[in-house]
Design a protein around this motif. Structure first.
Motif, PDB file in Angstrom:
ATOM      1  N   GLY A 253       0.837  -1.191   0.000  1.00 34.00           N
ATOM      2  CA  GLY A 253       0.000   0.000   0.000  1.00 34.00           C
ATOM      3  C   GLY A 253       0.869   1.237   0.000  1.00 34.00           C
ATOM      4  O   GLY A 253       1.008   1.918  -1.011  1.00 34.00           O
ATOM      5  N   ASN A 254       1.519   1.503   1.135  1.00 32.29           N
ATOM      6  CA  ASN A 254       2.433   2.642   1.231  1.00 32.29           C
ATOM      7  C   ASN A 254       3.873   2.250   0.911  1.00 32.29           C
ATOM      8  O   ASN A 254       4.760   3.079   0.884  1.00 32.29           O
ATOM      9  CB  ASN A 254       2.364   3.248   2.635  1.00 32.29           C
ATOM     10  N   PHE A 255       4.119   0.950   0.710  1.00 27.52           N
ATOM     11  CA  PHE A 255       5.375   0.386   0.212  1.00 27.52           C
ATOM     12  C   PHE A 255       6.535   0.429   1.201  1.00 27.52           C
ATOM     13  O   PHE A 255       7.678   0.161   0.831  1.00 27.52           O
ATOM     14  CB  PHE A 255       5.781   1.031  -1.128  1.00 27.52           C
ATOM     15  N   GLY A 256       6.267   0.698   2.489  1.00 28.57           N
ATOM     16  CA  GLY A 256       7.330   0.616   3.478  1.00 28.57           C
ATOM     17  C   GLY A 256       7.794  -0.808   3.690  1.00 28.57           C
ATOM     18  O   GLY A 256       8.998  -1.070   3.834  1.00 28.57           O
ATOM     19  N   ASN A 257       6.858  -1.748   3.727  1.00 28.43           N
ATOM     20  CA  ASN A 257       7.199  -3.151   3.955  1.00 28.43           C
ATOM     21  C   ASN A 257       8.060  -3.697   2.816  1.00 28.43           C
ATOM     22  O   ASN A 257       9.081  -4.367   3.041  1.00 28.43           O
ATOM     23  CB  ASN A 257       5.907  -3.957   4.096  1.00 28.43           C
ATOM     24  N   LEU A 258       7.663  -3.408   1.597  1.00 23.73           N
ATOM     25  CA  LEU A 258       8.439  -3.869   0.452  1.00 23.73           C
ATOM     26  C   LEU A 258       9.804  -3.184   0.412  1.00 23.73           C
ATOM     27  O   LEU A 258      10.823  -3.830   0.113  1.00 23.73           O
ATOM     28  CB  LEU A 258       7.669  -3.599  -0.843  1.00 23.73           C
ATOM     29  N   ALA A 259       9.851  -1.895   0.737  1.00 18.12           N
ATOM     30  CA  ALA A 259      11.138  -1.185   0.754  1.00 18.12           C
ATOM     31  C   ALA A 259      12.079  -1.808   1.776  1.00 18.12           C
ATOM     32  O   ALA A 259      13.297  -1.882   1.550  1.00 18.12           O
ATOM     33  CB  ALA A 259      10.918   0.298   1.072  1.00 18.12           C
ATOM     34  N   ALA A 260      11.543  -2.286   2.903  1.00 14.95           N
ATOM     35  CA  ALA A 260      12.372  -2.959   3.907  1.00 14.95           C
ATOM     36  C   ALA A 260      12.918  -4.270   3.361  1.00 14.95           C
ATOM     37  O   ALA A 260      14.078  -4.629   3.607  1.00 14.95           O
ATOM     38  CB  ALA A 260      11.570  -3.196   5.179  1.00 14.95           C
ATOM     39  N   GLY A 261      12.104  -5.011   2.621  1.00 14.71           N
ATOM     40  CA  GLY A 261      12.564  -6.258   2.023  1.00 14.71           C
ATOM     41  C   GLY A 261      13.671  -6.021   1.011  1.00 14.71           C
ATOM     42  O   GLY A 261      14.675  -6.753   0.977  1.00 14.71           O
ATOM     43  N   VAL A 262      13.516  -4.989   0.180  1.00 16.00           N
ATOM     44  CA  VAL A 262      14.553  -4.665  -0.805  1.00 16.00           C
ATOM     45  C   VAL A 262      15.837  -4.236  -0.104  1.00 16.00           C
ATOM     46  O   VAL A 262      16.948  -4.575  -0.537  1.00 16.00           O
ATOM     47  CB  VAL A 262      14.047  -3.579  -1.772  1.00 16.00           C
ATOM     48  N   LEU A 263      15.707  -3.506   1.007  1.00 16.86           N
ATOM     49  CA  LEU A 263      16.897  -3.115   1.769  1.00 16.86           C
ATOM     50  C   LEU A 263      17.610  -4.344   2.331  1.00 16.86           C
ATOM     51  O   LEU A 263      18.848  -4.407   2.344  1.00 16.86           O
ATOM     52  CB  LEU A 263      16.499  -2.167   2.896  1.00 16.86           C
ATOM     53  N   ALA A 264      16.837  -5.331   2.803  1.00  9.15           N
ATOM     54  CA  ALA A 264      17.443  -6.581   3.269  1.00  9.15           C
ATOM     55  C   ALA A 264      18.240  -7.233   2.145  1.00  9.15           C
ATOM     56  O   ALA A 264      19.338  -7.759   2.363  1.00  9.15           O
ATOM     57  CB  ALA A 264      16.357  -7.527   3.783  1.00  9.15           C
ATOM     58  N   ARG A 265      17.691  -7.190   0.938  1.00  3.11           N
ATOM     59  CA  ARG A 265      18.410  -7.741  -0.221  1.00  3.11           C
ATOM     60  C   ARG A 265      19.700  -6.961  -0.462  1.00  3.11           C
ATOM     61  O   ARG A 265      20.747  -7.555  -0.768  1.00  3.11           O
ATOM     62  CB  ARG A 265      17.521  -7.681  -1.456  1.00  3.11           C
ATOM     63  N   GLN A 266      19.647  -5.649  -0.327  1.00  2.30           N
ATOM     64  CA  GLN A 266      20.840  -4.827  -0.535  1.00  2.30           C
ATOM     65  C   GLN A 266      21.916  -5.138   0.509  1.00  2.30           C
ATOM     66  O   GLN A 266      23.105  -4.951   0.252  1.00  2.30           O
ATOM     67  CB  GLN A 266      20.479  -3.344  -0.455  1.00  2.30           C
ATOM     68  N   MET A 267      21.489  -5.638   1.674  1.00  2.65           N
ATOM     69  CA  MET A 267      22.446  -6.009   2.726  1.00  2.65           C
ATOM     70  C   MET A 267      22.989  -7.419   2.537  1.00  2.65           C
ATOM     71  O   MET A 267      23.828  -7.864   3.311  1.00  2.65           O
ATOM     72  CB  MET A 267      21.784  -5.891   4.098  1.00  2.65           C
ATOM     73  N   GLY A 268      22.485  -8.123   1.531  1.00  2.88           N
ATOM     74  CA  GLY A 268      23.029  -9.437   1.225  1.00  2.88           C
ATOM     75  C   GLY A 268      22.049 -10.579   1.237  1.00  2.88           C
ATOM     76  O   GLY A 268      22.418 -11.718   0.910  1.00  2.88           O
TER      77      GLY A 268
END
Length: 442
Positions: A253-268
């Motif tokens: 909806g507001n895409f915070g949850n998905l942005a957190a998942g993508v950040l986890a991917r960026q961390m490895g």
């Protein structure tokens, strides 16, 4: 760690400063100055790590030096007290159940973490007023996470008639330091009022404002933790599979949850793909198809927590890919659906697999059914709220009378304490000023 604004016109701030301020003055979003890469040893140990331990190892990079290691460990142990299980629904498809917390929604994680951070940062005789716009679960999670916290007042804006009855009861029956206000308008209108308050220089000189929406880094960052936890559970169950062999489908909806998942991917985190699963508010799926990002007024659906026409957090996802559309599209897939397929999915999954989806999880499940044949991976979809939070819709779809969990029963038959304003910033500002005067009285 320092945090800069995605609009790059505000000064960098520490974690503490970013949490208290909530939103940069230039109306961007706070973003970490660098994204640390986690060591391979972390991922080797991850399947056997406890949730609070995972949280500490992931979040310590972002909270130092404002929160000491010992204080962060204590916060993680206090926040991550409920299970977040990965449940097999059918062959190759799993539900990550994020609804076992105190308000039966995934936002319990971020709201509880943020409340403990603000409590650690609070100064005597300098109250902070936390503003939050909600389309459902954010309000209940924030209200219950901050209830009774000294020196913090919470003001919740929600669209009148735009949240489920149970969701409304969870944040309008508490009193104490929680003020709930129904707005004549949509969630986007509520969100805009909050944004206007943060850009109102006179108001900010008069009172200390912070935000508890997912735009706040203390709400956003801890959501990474359950992606690592989910992957660890999946690896423990399937050590023989490719480590990158799972796709996450995220109701958005507001895409915070998905942005957190993508950040986890960026961390490895070894995940190749995410799916942005939406209802008819399909701004991001349309962008992924056309390359044109065009926010529009939101429309009402059965999945009301995702009725967002202008997603606040999507710029964070773009930031992680350097605003490169081609690179973003390689990782992020889009999906949207109408109400009818949601209803059908809830019926069919219950009949065929004896698993009860909520409307938002149903959309993510449907997105996996569409994309997995091409992606050729296992699929993990996020069950972001207990189905009973949408009891009226679920009972209607299944012709049943589903039981309420204990956490939701506790809010029944309590008197509602809620104000009401029109879709007017002057009314909202006047309400905040009046409340501030009451707080300031000896």
């Amino acid at each position: 760690m320092k945090f800069y604004s995605t609009n790059r016109s505000s000064p960098e701030m520490s974690f503490k400063e970013a949490v208290i301020q909530g939103l940069p003055q230039d109306k961007g979003l706070f973003f970490p100055e660098h994204i640390p890469a986690l060591p391979s040893s972390f991922f080797e140990e991850l399947p056997d790590m406890a949730l609070p331990e995972i949280a500490f190892e992931v979040l310590k990079h972002f909270t130092a030096p404002d929160i000491t290691p010992d204080a962060l460990r204590a916060i993680c142990k206090e926040v991550f007290t409920f299970p977040i299980p990965l449940v097999a629904v059918e062959e190759g498809i799993y539900a990550l159940e994020l609804f076992h917390g105190p308000t039966c929604a995934f936002k319990d994680v971020g709201a509880r973490f943020m409340s403990r951070c603000l409590q650690a940062f609070a100064e005597p005789n300098k109250p902070v007023t936390v503003l939050v716009a909600t389309s459902g679960d954010t309000g209940s999670a924030v209200a219950n996470g901050f209830l009774g916290v000294a020196n913090i007042e919470v003001v919740i804006l929600y669209p009148k008639g735009g949240v489920s009855e149970i969701q409304e009861m969870q944040f309008t029956t508490l009193g104490q330091n929680i003020t709930s206000v129904a707005v004549e308008g949509t969630f986007d209108d509520c969100q805009q009022l909050v944004k206007q308050a943060f850009s109102d220089e006179a108001l900010n000189n008069e009172m200390r404002l912070s935000s508890a929406n997912s735009i706040n880094v203390a709400r956003w960052l801890p959501q990474m933790v359950y992606y690592f936890h989910a992957w660890g559970q999946w690896r423990r169950q399937h050590p023989e599979k490719d480590a990158a062999g799972a796709t996450f489908a995220v109701p958005s909806g507001n895409f915070g949850n998905l942005a957190a998942g993508v950040l986890a991917r960026q961390m490895g985190l070894p995940v190749r793909h995410f799916i942005a699963a939406t209802n008819r508010n399909k701004v991001v799926p349309a962008y992924l198809e056309t390359g044109e990002y065009t926010p529009v007024p939101s429309v009402s659906t059965i999945a009301n927590a995702m009725d967002v026409g202008s997603p606040n957090n999507f710029p964070r996802i773009q930031e992680m890919f350097g605003n490169n559309y081609g690179q973003l599209k390689q990782v992020l897939k889009g999906y949207w659906t109408d109400d009818a397929p949601i209803r059908s999915a809830i019926q069919e999954v219950k009949q065929q697999h004896d698993y009860l989806l909520d409307p938002h999880g149903a959309i993510a499940y449907l997105s996996l059914k569409q994309h997995l044949p091409v992606l050729k991976t296992d699929g993990i979809f996020l069950e972001t709220a207990h189905p009973a939070k949408f009891k009226g819709s679920i009972d209607d779809i299944l012709g049943s009378d589903i039981a309420l969990p204990e956490q939701l029963q506790a809010f029944l038959n309590k008197p509602k304490q809620s104000g009401s304003i029109g879709n007017s910033y002057s009314e909202f500002a006047a309400l905040l000023q009046e409340q501030h005067k009451l707080q300031s009285q000896p």
